[in-house]
Design a protein around this motif. Structure first.
Motif, mmCIF file in Angstrom:
data_model
loop_
_atom_site.group_PDB
_atom_site.id
_atom_site.type_symbol
_atom_site.label_atom_id
_atom_site.label_comp_id
_atom_site.label_asym_id
_atom_site.label_seq_id
_atom_site.Cartn_x
_atom_site.Cartn_y
_atom_site.Cartn_z
ATOM 1 N N UNK C 39 10.908 -14.480 5.512
ATOM 2 C CA UNK C 39 9.463 -14.305 5.467
ATOM 3 C C UNK C 39 9.057 -13.448 4.254
ATOM 4 N N UNK C 42 6.410 -7.089 0.902
ATOM 5 C CA UNK C 42 5.421 -6.428 0.052
ATOM 6 C C UNK C 42 6.158 -5.692 -1.064
ATOM 7 N N UNK C 76 10.369 0.427 -2.024
ATOM 8 C CA UNK C 76 11.715 -0.135 -1.943
ATOM 9 C C UNK C 76 11.785 -1.563 -2.472
ATOM 10 N N UNK C 77 10.696 -2.073 -2.979
ATOM 11 C CA UNK C 77 10.696 -3.416 -3.576
ATOM 12 C C UNK C 77 9.680 -3.429 -4.715
ATOM 13 N N UNK E 1 8.627 -3.481 0.786
ATOM 14 C CA UNK E 1 8.032 -2.899 1.981
ATOM 15 C C UNK E 1 7.755 -4.004 2.995
ATOM 16 N N UNK E 2 7.699 -3.616 4.226
ATOM 17 C CA UNK E 2 7.364 -4.559 5.283
ATOM 18 C C UNK E 2 6.042 -4.147 5.918
ATOM 19 N N UNK E 3 5.348 -5.137 6.445
ATOM 20 C CA UNK E 3 4.169 -4.890 7.265
ATOM 21 C C UNK E 3 4.662 -4.624 8.687
ATOM 22 N N UNK E 30 6.451 -6.942 11.250
ATOM 23 C CA UNK E 30 5.700 -8.169 11.545
ATOM 24 C C UNK E 30 5.901 -9.211 10.452
ATOM 25 N N UNK E 31 5.901 -10.467 10.825
ATOM 26 C CA UNK E 31 5.770 -11.556 9.861
ATOM 27 C C UNK E 31 4.310 -11.641 9.432
ATOM 28 N N UNK E 56 2.336 0.110 6.273
ATOM 29 C CA UNK E 56 3.295 -0.292 5.256
ATOM 30 C C UNK E 56 4.558 0.535 5.489
ATOM 31 N N UNK E 57 5.704 -0.141 5.588
ATOM 32 C CA UNK E 57 6.956 0.507 5.988
ATOM 33 C C UNK E 57 7.984 0.397 4.870
ATOM 34 N N UNK E 58 8.534 1.523 4.389
ATOM 35 C CA UNK E 58 9.690 1.446 3.493
ATOM 36 C C UNK E 58 10.949 1.562 4.332
ATOM 37 N N UNK E 59 11.972 0.791 3.961
ATOM 38 C CA UNK E 59 13.185 0.721 4.781
ATOM 39 C C UNK E 59 14.426 1.089 3.978
#
Lengths: 89, 89, 89, 89, 89
Positions: C39, C42, C76-77, E1-3, E30-31, E56-59
């Protein structure tokens, strides 16, 4: 860290001899029951591990580089210990 | 590190010419039996690898940046060696 | 690095305006055949990429932070290049 | 971070005694509903966690090394807290 | 980053109070279509996010530590922004 078994080694030609004669080991990550955990990976040896040894594997660059001398070793996986005993509570 | 095969290259326009004329290679990670391991990725070359070469691939940023000159190269994968021989015990 | 396509952008409120007005892009990683690879994610823009551009994506923190100015950008991206050409050998 | 449960420990022989007598714990990552999340991993203890404890697990090298004393500890996972309470909104 | 969406929080006992009173949030990645992306994870808050917020999540460790004060915070995930708007081109 992951538990893994040493199953081979590998020789590669590099521009800069950054791995300092350390062995590039082929290691198979294992599940706790001893079954394969995905496919094998290549890790630099920092403990003179041999074929068949059950070892402790780090799979992150910064920590792998720390284990073998960081500045000149661009690696992302390293064998950092030979496992003597596993105790499940 | 992963074993991979060089299958192409890529040209990209960057704001800062941080990759120093090094080639961005398209490499296909491989399982030990030579089959594909997921899909291809893009890695900066540090060893003058060519199409068809079987190479050693680092897939972590800090170590990849170390292999090609860290401060100006924002990369997360690099080809760090051409594989000469794999020995399975 | 991964090949990806820019498919949107995102506005977020942060405590510290660490992203310096750079755009947070929504990018869809791609397989070599152009199909979706998981998927969308960001990524911070470092090359003024626009919707529809095929870009080069770093997915690791240290290298992403390097591409846009490390000390104040906890990312991180990052999108580090617009792809001009892919050559498969 | 992941939620995990301590299920055992492990003794390994290292070249450099970099882990400072800290325990290498075998921890099972958990989903929110308490079911297993993949297979168990090995993490260095920084909080004197015991078998059965529900703990907070970091799974990245730089942060894991920070939790237990970075320079001499080449680790990529660490137990950084014992979980007292989880509140779902 | 991910939502991700904030769905709870967590209290843990640590040796060193390295998290500085910041909340450990339970967040569900989330997708783009709003469906769950794997299982929930634990991330340190840097923006006073609340239950139900889309964030917004940094992993990754290095960037997560940067967002909340690196030297004493051994974390690998952080909430770095509350999402105001997502635009798909």
């Amino acid at each position: 860290m992951l538990i893994a078994r040493v199953i081979g080694d590998l020789v590669a030609t590099q521009k800069h001899d950054s791995h300092h004669g350390r062995k590039a080991l082929i290691v198979q990550p294992l599940n706790l029951d001893g079954s394969d955990r995905g496919d094998a990976v290549v890790a630099l040896d920092s403990v003179d591990a041999g074929i068949g040894d059950r070892v402790l594997l780090v799979t992150e660059g910064y920590s792998a580089m720390t284990s073998v001398g960081r500045p000149e070793s661009p690696i992302d996986m390293a064998v950092i210990g030979v496992i003597d005993r596993i105790d499940l509570g």
